[in-house]
Design a protein around this motif. Structure first.
Motif, PDB file in Angstrom:
ATOM      1  N   ASP A  22     -53.582  48.237  -2.303  1.00 50.04           N
ATOM      2  CA  ASP A  22     -54.052  47.076  -2.733  1.00 50.04           C
ATOM      3  C   ASP A  22     -55.572  46.753  -2.610  1.00 50.04           C
ATOM      4  OD1 ASP A  22     -51.239  46.646  -2.734  1.00 50.04           O
ATOM      5  OD2 ASP A  22     -50.849  45.339  -1.241  1.00 50.04           O
ATOM      6  N   ARG A  23     -55.760  45.931  -3.975  1.00 48.92           N
ATOM      7  CA  ARG A  23     -57.185  45.728  -4.044  1.00 48.92           C
ATOM      8  C   ARG A  23     -57.249  44.313  -4.502  1.00 48.92           C
ATOM      9  NH1 ARG A  23     -59.222  46.614  -9.360  1.00 48.92           N
ATOM     10  NH2 ARG A  23     -57.728  47.694 -10.605  1.00 48.92           N
ATOM     11  N   PRO A  24     -58.065  43.467  -4.269  1.00 48.75           N
ATOM     12  CA  PRO A  24     -58.003  42.150  -4.593  1.00 48.75           C
ATOM     13  C   PRO A  24     -58.560  42.154  -6.120  1.00 48.75           C
ATOM     14  CG  PRO A  24     -59.900  42.534  -2.817  1.00 48.75           C
ATOM     15  CD  PRO A  24     -59.021  43.758  -3.171  1.00 48.75           C
ATOM     16  N   VAL A  25     -57.915  41.143  -6.876  1.00 53.18           N
ATOM     17  CA  VAL A  25     -58.444  41.137  -8.185  1.00 53.18           C
ATOM     18  C   VAL A  25     -58.594  39.450  -8.443  1.00 53.18           C
ATOM     19  CG1 VAL A  25     -57.525  43.129  -9.161  1.00 53.18           C
ATOM     20  CG2 VAL A  25     -55.936  41.024  -9.018  1.00 53.18           C
ATOM     21  N   THR A  26     -59.183  39.311  -9.673  1.00 52.06           N
ATOM     22  CA  THR A  26     -59.146  37.631  -9.922  1.00 52.06           C
ATOM     23  C   THR A  26     -57.845  37.452 -10.601  1.00 52.06           C
ATOM     24  OG1 THR A  26     -60.255  38.128 -12.112  1.00 52.06           O
ATOM     25  CG2 THR A  26     -61.549  37.879 -10.290  1.00 52.06           C
ATOM     26  N   TYR A  27     -57.730  36.048 -10.645  1.00 52.59           N
ATOM     27  CA  TYR A  27     -56.452  35.430 -11.371  1.00 52.59           C
ATOM     28  C   TYR A  27     -56.669  35.634 -12.690  1.00 52.59           C
ATOM     29  CZ  TYR A  27     -53.605  31.613 -13.366  1.00 52.59           C
ATOM     30  OH  TYR A  27     -52.645  30.893 -13.906  1.00 52.59           O
ATOM     31  N   GLU A  28     -57.753  35.842 -13.463  1.00 55.01           N
ATOM     32  CA  GLU A  28     -57.873  36.056 -14.713  1.00 55.01           C
ATOM     33  C   GLU A  28     -57.385  37.414 -15.082  1.00 55.01           C
ATOM     34  OE1 GLU A  28     -60.334  34.486 -13.129  1.00 55.01           O
ATOM     35  OE2 GLU A  28     -59.705  32.364 -13.771  1.00 55.01           O
ATOM     36  N   GLN A  29     -57.530  38.405 -14.192  1.00 51.45           N
ATOM     37  CA  GLN A  29     -56.850  39.881 -14.397  1.00 51.45           C
ATOM     38  C   GLN A  29     -55.443  39.963 -14.402  1.00 51.45           C
ATOM     39  OE1 GLN A  29     -59.741  41.150 -11.172  1.00 51.45           O
ATOM     40  NE2 GLN A  29     -60.067  42.781 -12.637  1.00 51.45           N
ATOM     41  N   LEU A  30     -54.720  38.833 -13.972  1.00 52.08           N
ATOM     42  CA  LEU A  30     -53.263  38.807 -14.040  1.00 52.08           C
ATOM     43  C   LEU A  30     -52.591  38.963 -15.479  1.00 52.08           C
ATOM     44  CD1 LEU A  30     -52.188  36.095 -11.652  1.00 52.08           C
ATOM     45  CD2 LEU A  30     -51.574  38.504 -11.285  1.00 52.08           C
ATOM     46  N   PRO A  31     -51.820  39.598 -15.744  1.00 48.25           N
ATOM     47  CA  PRO A  31     -51.105  39.482 -17.167  1.00 48.25           C
ATOM     48  C   PRO A  31     -50.688  38.334 -17.525  1.00 48.25           C
ATOM     49  CG  PRO A  31     -49.874  41.116 -15.677  1.00 48.25           C
ATOM     50  CD  PRO A  31     -50.760  40.615 -14.799  1.00 48.25           C
ATOM     51  N   ALA A  32     -50.582  38.002 -18.620  1.00 46.43           N
ATOM     52  CA  ALA A  32     -50.284  36.597 -19.365  1.00 46.43           C
ATOM     53  C   ALA A  32     -48.887  35.846 -18.731  1.00 46.43           C
ATOM     54  CB  ALA A  32     -50.403  36.591 -20.828  1.00 46.43           C
ATOM     55  N   PRO A  33     -47.882  36.960 -18.975  1.00 43.36           N
ATOM     56  CA  PRO A  33     -46.601  36.118 -18.466  1.00 43.36           C
ATOM     57  C   PRO A  33     -46.601  35.652 -16.950  1.00 43.36           C
ATOM     58  CG  PRO A  33     -46.304  38.194 -19.636  1.00 43.36           C
ATOM     59  CD  PRO A  33     -47.787  38.146 -19.300  1.00 43.36           C
ATOM     60  N   ALA A  34     -47.708  36.292 -16.061  1.00 37.79           N
ATOM     61  CA  ALA A  34     -47.573  35.967 -14.585  1.00 37.79           C
ATOM     62  C   ALA A  34     -48.360  34.462 -14.541  1.00 37.79           C
ATOM     63  CB  ALA A  34     -48.149  37.125 -13.983  1.00 37.79           C
ATOM     64  N   LYS A  35     -49.276  34.271 -15.272  1.00 41.57           N
ATOM     65  CA  LYS A  35     -50.020  33.225 -15.312  1.00 41.57           C
ATOM     66  C   LYS A  35     -49.117  32.083 -15.876  1.00 41.57           C
ATOM     67  CE  LYS A  35     -53.885  35.235 -17.380  1.00 41.57           C
ATOM     68  NZ  LYS A  35     -55.109  35.472 -17.752  1.00 41.57           N
ATOM     69  N   VAL A  47     -54.572  28.957  -6.051  1.00 41.84           N
ATOM     70  CA  VAL A  47     -54.294  30.339  -5.811  1.00 41.84           C
ATOM     71  C   VAL A  47     -55.178  30.710  -4.583  1.00 41.84           C
ATOM     72  CG1 VAL A  47     -54.446  32.548  -7.122  1.00 41.84           C
ATOM     73  CG2 VAL A  47     -53.307  30.469  -8.222  1.00 41.84           C
ATOM     74  N   SER A  48     -54.508  31.361  -3.682  1.00 43.01           N
ATOM     75  CA  SER A  48     -55.456  31.721  -2.467  1.00 43.01           C
ATOM     76  C   SER A  48     -55.946  33.073  -2.746  1.00 43.01           C
ATOM     77  CB  SER A  48     -54.772  31.625  -1.172  1.00 43.01           C
ATOM     78  OG  SER A  48     -54.447  30.214  -0.963  1.00 43.01           O
ATOM     79  N   PHE A  49     -55.068  33.830  -3.109  1.00 41.95           N
ATOM     80  CA  PHE A  49     -55.559  35.369  -3.266  1.00 41.95           C
ATOM     81  C   PHE A  49     -54.640  36.107  -4.472  1.00 41.95           C
ATOM     82  CE2 PHE A  49     -55.295  39.632  -1.336  1.00 41.95           C
ATOM     83  CZ  PHE A  49     -56.600  39.931  -1.373  1.00 41.95           C
ATOM     84  N   VAL A  50     -55.101  36.845  -4.882  1.00 43.77           N
ATOM     85  CA  VAL A  50     -54.616  37.918  -5.913  1.00 43.77           C
ATOM     86  C   VAL A  50     -54.989  39.378  -5.620  1.00 43.77           C
ATOM     87  CG1 VAL A  50     -54.251  38.407  -8.433  1.00 43.77           C
ATOM     88  CG2 VAL A  50     -54.529  36.117  -7.733  1.00 43.77           C
ATOM     89  N   SER A  51     -53.960  40.033  -5.534  1.00 44.15           N
ATOM     90  CA  SER A  51     -54.138  41.462  -5.221  1.00 44.15           C
ATOM     91  C   SER A  51     -53.151  42.352  -6.193  1.00 44.15           C
ATOM     92  CB  SER A  51     -53.828  42.005  -3.764  1.00 44.15           C
ATOM     93  OG  SER A  51     -52.319  41.983  -3.591  1.00 44.15           O
ATOM     94  N   LYS A  52     -53.803  43.825  -6.487  1.00 43.59           N
ATOM     95  CA  LYS A  52     -53.068  44.596  -7.590  1.00 43.59           C
ATOM     96  C   LYS A  52     -53.020  45.870  -6.553  1.00 43.59           C
ATOM     97  CE  LYS A  52     -54.088  47.060 -11.983  1.00 43.59           C
ATOM     98  NZ  LYS A  52     -54.954  47.331 -12.801  1.00 43.59           N
ATOM     99  N   ASP A  53     -51.614  46.025  -6.675  1.00 48.93           N
ATOM    100  CA  ASP A  53     -51.042  47.556  -5.938  1.00 48.93           C
ATOM    101  C   ASP A  53     -51.471  48.601  -7.001  1.00 48.93           C
ATOM    102  OD1 ASP A  53     -50.076  49.443  -4.511  1.00 48.93           O
ATOM    103  OD2 ASP A  53     -48.081  48.586  -4.414  1.00 48.93           O
ATOM    104  N   ASP A  54     -52.265  49.229  -7.147  1.00 51.95           N
ATOM    105  CA  ASP A  54     -52.712  50.220  -7.766  1.00 51.95           C
ATOM    106  C   ASP A  54     -51.506  51.565  -7.481  1.00 51.95           C
ATOM    107  OD1 ASP A  54     -54.399  49.353  -9.584  1.00 51.95           O
ATOM    108  OD2 ASP A  54     -56.108  49.725  -8.242  1.00 51.95           O
TER     109      ASP A  54
END
Length: 143
Positions: A22-35, A47-54
């Motif tokens: 997992d690594r932190p990412v920004t809200y803007e990096q979420l896919p459009a359907p998630a946002k 939104v407190s925290f966003v992470s991406k599980d690579d």
């Protein structure tokens, strides 16, 4: 020699798996359907925290909201799960599942909802776990 290459391939495979993290990412990096989902059901909640599980095949995203709700999304942005010990918004749950729960467990809230490939699972506030197939027929109850 064959043994050496098998050993080497195994080390490479486990290295790839171990590097998935997992690594932190920004809200803007979420896919459009998630946002879109977050804006529809949790507008006004920070939104407190966003992470991406690579993951080595497809990355997943986790989102923590300031109200304690945890959301997980697939790489496409489709909802994977939502959970909160205080309860989640029932409107997230498909209507046939809500109808079943209202009929058999009236007044019980939801604390978790998970969307599988061919199943839907809800955990009720009374800790009862209900699993439904893709046609919304109950297939399993776990307490």
């Amino acid at each position: 020699m064959k043994r050496f290459f098998t050993f080497l391939a195994g080390i490479c495979f486990f290295t790839l798996i171990a590097s998935a993290d997992d690594r932190p990412v920004t809200y803007e990096q979420l896919p459009a359907p998630a946002k879109t989902f977050i804006n529809e059901y949790y507008s006004g909640v920070k939104v407190s925290f966003v992470s991406k599980d690579d993951d080595f095949v497809r990355p997943d995203y986790s989102v923590m909201l300031s109200n304690g709700v945890k959301l997980e999304f697939r790489s496409s942005g489709a909802l994977k799960s939502v959970s909160c010990s205080k309860g989640i918004d029932a409107s997230i749950i498909p209507e046939p599942i809500r109808d079943y729960v209202n009929l058999h467990y009236p007044g019980t809230g939801y604390v978790e909802y998970e969307v599988g490939r061919r199943t839907y699972e809800v955990v009720l506030a009374n800790r009862l776990e209900l699993k439904f197939n893709s046609n919304f027929n109950l297939i399993e109850i776990d307490d």
